[in-house]
Design a protein around this motif. Structure first.
Motif, PDB file in Angstrom:
ATOM      1  N   VAL A 142      23.663  13.245 -53.413  1.00 30.38           N
ATOM      2  CA  VAL A 142      22.641  14.262 -53.130  1.00 30.38           C
ATOM      3  C   VAL A 142      23.283  15.625 -52.886  1.00 30.38           C
ATOM      4  O   VAL A 142      24.387  15.725 -52.338  1.00 30.38           O
ATOM      5  N   ARG A 143      22.582  16.671 -53.304  1.00 28.79           N
ATOM      6  CA  ARG A 143      22.980  18.049 -53.022  1.00 28.79           C
ATOM      7  C   ARG A 143      21.862  18.732 -52.239  1.00 28.79           C
ATOM      8  O   ARG A 143      20.672  18.553 -52.549  1.00 28.79           O
ATOM      9  N   MET A 144      22.260  19.512 -51.221  1.00 28.66           N
ATOM     10  CA  MET A 144      21.306  20.186 -50.348  1.00 28.66           C
ATOM     11  C   MET A 144      21.763  21.615 -50.104  1.00 28.66           C
ATOM     12  O   MET A 144      22.928  21.955 -50.360  1.00 28.66           O
ATOM     13  N   ALA A 145      20.846  22.440 -49.623  1.00 32.25           N
ATOM     14  CA  ALA A 145      21.166  23.810 -49.229  1.00 32.25           C
ATOM     15  C   ALA A 145      20.722  24.003 -47.791  1.00 32.25           C
ATOM     16  O   ALA A 145      19.692  23.461 -47.373  1.00 32.25           O
ATOM     17  N   ALA A 146      21.495  24.779 -47.038  1.00 30.03           N
ATOM     18  CA  ALA A 146      21.154  25.032 -45.642  1.00 30.03           C
ATOM     19  C   ALA A 146      21.751  26.357 -45.206  1.00 30.03           C
ATOM     20  O   ALA A 146      22.723  26.848 -45.793  1.00 30.03           O
ATOM     21  N   ALA A 147      21.161  26.939 -44.163  1.00 31.29           N
ATOM     22  CA  ALA A 147      21.710  28.151 -43.564  1.00 31.29           C
ATOM     23  C   ALA A 147      22.953  27.806 -42.758  1.00 31.29           C
ATOM     24  O   ALA A 147      22.997  26.790 -42.056  1.00 31.29           O
ATOM     25  N   LEU A 148      23.954  28.654 -42.856  1.00 33.59           N
ATOM     26  CA  LEU A 148      25.175  28.521 -42.061  1.00 33.59           C
ATOM     27  C   LEU A 148      25.089  29.517 -40.911  1.00 33.59           C
ATOM     28  O   LEU A 148      25.104  30.730 -41.129  1.00 33.59           O
ATOM     29  N   TYR A 149      24.993  29.003 -39.694  1.00 34.58           N
ATOM     30  CA  TYR A 149      24.855  29.877 -38.530  1.00 34.58           C
ATOM     31  C   TYR A 149      26.206  30.313 -37.970  1.00 34.58           C
ATOM     32  O   TYR A 149      26.321  31.394 -37.395  1.00 34.58           O
ATOM     33  N   GLY A 150      27.214  29.487 -38.130  1.00 35.55           N
ATOM     34  CA  GLY A 150      28.534  29.829 -37.607  1.00 35.55           C
ATOM     35  C   GLY A 150      29.437  28.622 -37.649  1.00 35.55           C
ATOM     36  O   GLY A 150      29.052  27.542 -38.112  1.00 35.55           O
ATOM     37  N   ASP A 202      19.602   9.198 -43.919  1.00 39.59           N
ATOM     38  CA  ASP A 202      19.112  10.567 -44.072  1.00 39.59           C
ATOM     39  C   ASP A 202      20.226  11.465 -44.591  1.00 39.59           C
ATOM     40  O   ASP A 202      21.175  11.760 -43.865  1.00 39.59           O
ATOM     41  N   PRO A 203      20.136  11.955 -45.845  1.00 39.80           N
ATOM     42  CA  PRO A 203      21.187  12.830 -46.378  1.00 39.80           C
ATOM     43  C   PRO A 203      21.347  14.120 -45.588  1.00 39.80           C
ATOM     44  O   PRO A 203      22.450  14.664 -45.490  1.00 39.80           O
ATOM     45  N   GLY A 204      20.242  14.644 -45.019  1.00 42.32           N
ATOM     46  CA  GLY A 204      20.339  15.856 -44.217  1.00 42.32           C
ATOM     47  C   GLY A 204      21.148  15.631 -42.952  1.00 42.32           C
ATOM     48  O   GLY A 204      21.966  16.478 -42.560  1.00 42.32           O
ATOM     49  N   ALA A 205      20.943  14.486 -42.302  1.00 43.47           N
ATOM     50  CA  ALA A 205      21.721  14.155 -41.111  1.00 43.47           C
ATOM     51  C   ALA A 205      23.188  13.972 -41.471  1.00 43.47           C
ATOM     52  O   ALA A 205      24.084  14.388 -40.722  1.00 43.47           O
ATOM     53  N   ALA A 206      23.450  13.340 -42.614  1.00 42.33           N
ATOM     54  CA  ALA A 206      24.835  13.143 -43.046  1.00 42.33           C
ATOM     55  C   ALA A 206      25.520  14.480 -43.307  1.00 42.33           C
ATOM     56  O   ALA A 206      26.681  14.682 -42.926  1.00 42.33           O
ATOM     57  N   LEU A 207      24.802  15.412 -43.943  1.00 46.27           N
ATOM     58  CA  LEU A 207      25.379  16.721 -44.220  1.00 46.27           C
ATOM     59  C   LEU A 207      25.698  17.456 -42.926  1.00 46.27           C
ATOM     60  O   LEU A 207      26.789  18.030 -42.784  1.00 46.27           O
ATOM     61  N   PRO A 245      13.537   4.971 -56.093  1.00 48.10           N
ATOM     62  CA  PRO A 245      13.604   3.830 -55.178  1.00 48.10           C
ATOM     63  C   PRO A 245      14.608   2.794 -55.682  1.00 48.10           C
ATOM     64  O   PRO A 245      14.666   2.494 -56.875  1.00 48.10           O
ATOM     65  N   GLY A 246      15.411   2.299 -54.785  1.00 50.04           N
ATOM     66  CA  GLY A 246      16.398   1.294 -55.156  1.00 50.04           C
ATOM     67  C   GLY A 246      17.753   1.846 -55.540  1.00 50.04           C
ATOM     68  O   GLY A 246      18.722   1.082 -55.639  1.00 50.04           O
ATOM     69  N   LEU A 247      17.846   3.164 -55.779  1.00 48.57           N
ATOM     70  CA  LEU A 247      19.139   3.773 -56.087  1.00 48.57           C
ATOM     71  C   LEU A 247      19.748   4.272 -54.775  1.00 48.57           C
ATOM     72  O   LEU A 247      19.227   5.201 -54.157  1.00 48.57           O
ATOM     73  N   PRO A 248      20.828   3.671 -54.321  1.00 47.11           N
ATOM     74  CA  PRO A 248      21.372   4.051 -53.012  1.00 47.11           C
ATOM     75  C   PRO A 248      21.998   5.435 -53.024  1.00 47.11           C
ATOM     76  O   PRO A 248      22.663   5.822 -53.981  1.00 47.11           O
ATOM     77  N   VAL A 249      21.756   6.180 -51.959  1.00 47.10           N
ATOM     78  CA  VAL A 249      22.391   7.490 -51.756  1.00 47.10           C
ATOM     79  C   VAL A 249      23.687   7.257 -51.001  1.00 47.10           C
ATOM     80  O   VAL A 249      23.683   6.741 -49.882  1.00 47.10           O
ATOM     81  N   LYS A 250      24.802   7.639 -51.607  1.00 49.95           N
ATOM     82  CA  LYS A 250      26.098   7.382 -50.997  1.00 49.95           C
ATOM     83  C   LYS A 250      26.794   8.643 -50.509  1.00 49.95           C
ATOM     84  O   LYS A 250      27.719   8.562 -49.706  1.00 49.95           O
ATOM     85  N   GLN A 251      26.395   9.814 -51.004  1.00 48.29           N
ATOM     86  CA  GLN A 251      27.029  11.048 -50.570  1.00 48.29           C
ATOM     87  C   GLN A 251      26.000  12.159 -50.430  1.00 48.29           C
ATOM     88  O   GLN A 251      24.960  12.145 -51.102  1.00 48.29           O
ATOM     89  N   SER A 252      26.307  13.105 -49.554  1.00 46.80           N
ATOM     90  CA  SER A 252      25.470  14.283 -49.379  1.00 46.80           C
ATOM     91  C   SER A 252      26.381  15.481 -49.154  1.00 46.80           C
ATOM     92  O   SER A 252      27.127  15.517 -48.171  1.00 46.80           O
ATOM     93  N   TRP A 253      26.355  16.424 -50.079  1.00 49.76           N
ATOM     94  CA  TRP A 253      27.159  17.645 -49.976  1.00 49.76           C
ATOM     95  C   TRP A 253      26.213  18.840 -49.925  1.00 49.76           C
ATOM     96  O   TRP A 253      25.103  18.788 -50.453  1.00 49.76           O
ATOM     97  N   GLY A 254      26.688  19.927 -49.310  1.00 51.80           N
ATOM     98  CA  GLY A 254      25.802  21.049 -49.110  1.00 51.80           C
ATOM     99  C   GLY A 254      26.334  22.395 -49.536  1.00 51.80           C
ATOM    100  O   GLY A 254      27.519  22.694 -49.361  1.00 51.80           O
TER     101      GLY A 254
END
Length: 203
Positions: A120-128, A78-83, A35-44
């Motif tokens: 932030v780092r995330m993983a997601a399925a790539l559909y196309g 939302d890092p997921g929305a940003a990604l 809490p209090g640490l701002p999320v500035k990037q989201s890569w996937g």
């Protein structure tokens, strides 16, 4: 060791790859952002069904990156929305629900005006992917490659810290996305006109 397969055109592109200096941000796998640490990037780490991941190559300067970028007001923190937004803008990628992997602690705040922040780092399925087009934010027109996660780390120039990150991403992709633990080793450029890699879930 099996031979990595790729075309002459991809060989020419990879011959111009220029790696960034290795970042020294500590990797916090599985830890929530404090809490209090701002999320500035989201890569996937965006996974095709055969375990390869999407990497972007800027043919003008040879820099390789994963899809992602800075959070914008429309992402509502939302890092997921940003990604999803950034992957769509940069690569015209259609992705599934992102899974949180962890964050990199940027203590010097190079992404936050000199104040500490999280990447932030995330993983997601790539559909196309859709037809290629310049990124509206930067004007960059990326080439889109599917590569094995370990090779992605090599192209990114992330070294051992990047390999640790990739292992967390692969473990999550095996568990949540059903991809194989050992990825296809071929290097493939996705067509400029776009393509589907797997069906999108109904609903």
């Amino acid at each position: 060791m099996s031979r990595i397969e790729y075309s002459a055109e991809i060989a020419e592109l990879l011959g111009r790859v220029r790696r960034r200096p290795t970042a020294t941000w500590p990797w916090r796998p599985g830890e929530p952002v404090p809490p209090g640490l701002p999320v500035k990037q989201s890569w996937g780490w965006l996974f095709a069904p055969d375990g390869r991941v999407l990497t972007l190559v800027n043919p003008k300067d040879g820099i390789v990156s994963l899809p992602g970028g800075s959070l914008e007001p429309e992402d509502e923190g939302d890092p997921g929305a940003a990604l999803a937004r950034e992957a769509g803008e940069e690569a015209r990628a259609v992705i599934g629900r992102p899974h949180y992997l962890g964050y990199l602690y940027d203590r010097v705040g190079s992404a936050n005006g000199g104040h500490e922040c999280a990447r932030v780092r995330m993983a997601a399925a790539l559909y196309g992917v859709g037809p290629t087009a310049p990124d509206p934010a930067s004007g960059r027109h990326y080439r889109r490659l599917l590569v094995a996660p370990g090779l992605a780390v090599e192209l990114l120039g992330w070294g051992l810290p990047g390999l640790r990150q990739a292992r967390v991403a692969v473990a999550a992709a095996v568990r949540y996305l059903g991809v194989p633990a050992s990825a296809n080793e071929a290097i493939e450029e996705l067509p400029p006109g776009g393509c589907a890699l797997q069906p999108t879930p109904a609903g």
